[in-house]
Design an enzyme around this catalytic site. Structure first.
Site, short mmCIF file in Angstrom:
data_model
loop_
_atom_site.label_atom_id
_atom_site.label_comp_id
_atom_site.label_asym_id
_atom_site.label_seq_id
_atom_site.Cartn_x
_atom_site.Cartn_y
_atom_site.Cartn_z
N TRP A 135 98.47 100.99 81.50
CA TRP A 135 99.85 101.02 80.99
C TRP A 135 100.62 99.86 81.61
CZ3 TRP A 135 104.15 104.05 83.65
CH2 TRP A 135 105.32 104.06 82.88
N ASP A 216 97.87 109.74 86.85
CA ASP A 216 98.99 109.68 85.91
C ASP A 216 98.60 110.51 84.70
OD1 ASP A 216 101.29 109.11 84.55
OD2 ASP A 216 100.97 106.95 84.41
N LYS A 252 105.43 113.23 75.70
CA LYS A 252 104.53 113.26 74.54
C LYS A 252 104.20 114.69 74.13
CE LYS A 252 104.03 108.71 74.82
NZ LYS A 252 104.65 108.40 76.11
#
Length: 406
Positions: A135, A216, A252
């Protein structure tokens, strides 16, 4: 001379720049495959039905107010998030070895963790290793906190699968006791996840080398539709006795993008350490945001604490996961039907919101300039941006550029 004359222009954020370009494009055929947010089959943002119900409950609560949350966050959220990540039978929770603090979504969790690790990591000169690629914000967050950032191999750019041999070799070659940032599921940007057997190999090497895991987790339940399967890696490491940190986001999987709802979990080896760890995490949070935002936490906490709403939420996540899986398979099938040069099986094999297509930057440029398709320069697409109305056009455009259209 201005006080600010020595401030240089920061490099442009690739994702934000892409969003600006896409919003400025009024072409009827435009398809935005860059945005990291779920879209329904009409290309619209989808508020989960369970969140609509939670909104009504929060709004009708006669005891509702707008007071500050405590520095640790909303207990309904933090306790529910603990159980979600580690499982209802987690020995770490049962032994009171976990502390959870509410954060400003996953980004805030990453930042609090990065600053905490910078102050207390052992050894003090340990680097943080990130996957290649990762990311885009990981490197920025870690460097802003003052860490040296190094990379370990992750994506095999020939097969667009996991380079497990390269990853394990790099973890072995790293000095002992380094910090390894791992994506728990639905790796961003590649959509490539280790298998359960490969996770066990990764844990073996990290245990052998004394590395510290920093997970993460932004897509639990969203990736496969199964919250337990998506938490496999984290639970494996906990079961094997690792101390670790987990950054968790509800952007999300609950669609709470703008509500900025997340948590940071710290798992210690001894419950006696929780008091000091929690005090330092609370101090860092207090110094940066004072207290976390309440509204998204109330929505998420309502869902996590109510068995009926929780079941509905799992169903909502399954619906999102199935649609994305169908779009992956649909794009692969259309490229096969067109006879597009190359092997496109990787598009369907990868999971989660993103797919690493293997398209080159010159091809991406043509897709943007000629076909009004927006994706990141490395060829990553948000599969959630595909739908029944645009998937044929996207496949034909990709086919054209792969065949050399300029």
């Amino acid at each position: 001379m201005s006080y600010f004359s020595n401030v240089p222009q920061a490099p442009a954020d690739g994702i934000l720049k892409l969003s600006v370009l896409s919003k400025a494009d009024s072409d009827a055929n435009k398809v935005d495959l860059g945005v990291g947010a779920y879209r329904d089959d009409n290309g619209k943002p989808w508020v989960l039905p369970v969140i609509r119900t939670a909104e009504q409950r929060v709004a009708s609560d006669p005891n509702g107010n707008h007071e500050y949350l405590g520095v640790g966050g909303l207990p309904a959220l933090t306790s529910g998030a603990q159980t979600l990540i580690f499982g209802p039978d987690s020995p770490a929770i049962r032994e009171k070895r976990v502390y959870t603090i509410q954060t400003i979504s996953g980004t805030g969790a990453n930042m609090v963790a990065a600053v905490f690790l910078k102050q207390f990591k052992q050894p003090a000169d340990a680097a943080v290793y990130i996957s290649k690629p990762t990311w885009g914000n990981h490197r920025s967050i870690l460097q802003t906190a003052g860490h040296e950032v190094r990379e370990y191999r992750y994506c095999n750019y020939d097969t667009l699968g996991l380079d497990i041999a390269g990853m394990l070799a790099d973890l072995r070659a790293a000095p002992r006791n380094q910090i390894i940032l791992l994506h728990a599921c639905a790796h961003n940007p590649t959509g490539i996840d280790p298998t359960e057997q490969q996770w066990q190999q990764i844990a073996d090497v990290m245990e052998e080398r004394g590395h510290f895991p920093f997970f993460d987790c932004a897509y639990q339940g969203f990736a496969t539709g199964d919250v337990d399967k998506d938490a496999y890696a984290i639970r494996l490491f906990v079961a094997r006795g690792f101390e670790l940190l987990v950054a968790e986001s509800f952007a999300k999987n609950m669609g709470l993008y703008g509500e900025r709802t997340g948590c940071l979990h710290a798992v210690t080896g001894d419950s006696a350490l929780v008091a000091s760890v929690s005090s330092q995490l609370n101090r860092l949070s207090r110094a940066t945001i004072s207290t976390a935002s309440a509204y998204g936490a109330k929505l998420a906490g309502t869902v996590l604490q109510d068995p009926e709403l929780y079941r509905e939420w799992v169903g909502n996540m399954g619906e999102m996961s199935r649609r994305i899986k169908a779009m992956r398979e649909g794009l692969r099938d259309r490229l096969r039907e067109l006879g597009t040069p190359g092997d496109w099986d990787h598009v369907a094999r990868q999971i989660g919101m993103f797919s690493f297509t293997g398209l080159s930057k010159p091809q991406v440029d043509v897709l943007r300039e000629k076909y009004h398709l927006y994706m990141t320069d490395d060829g990553r697409i948000s599969v959630a941006g595909l739908n029944s109305r645009n998937i044929d056009y996207v496949a034909r455009a990709i086919d054209a550029v792969v065949r050399g259209d300029r």
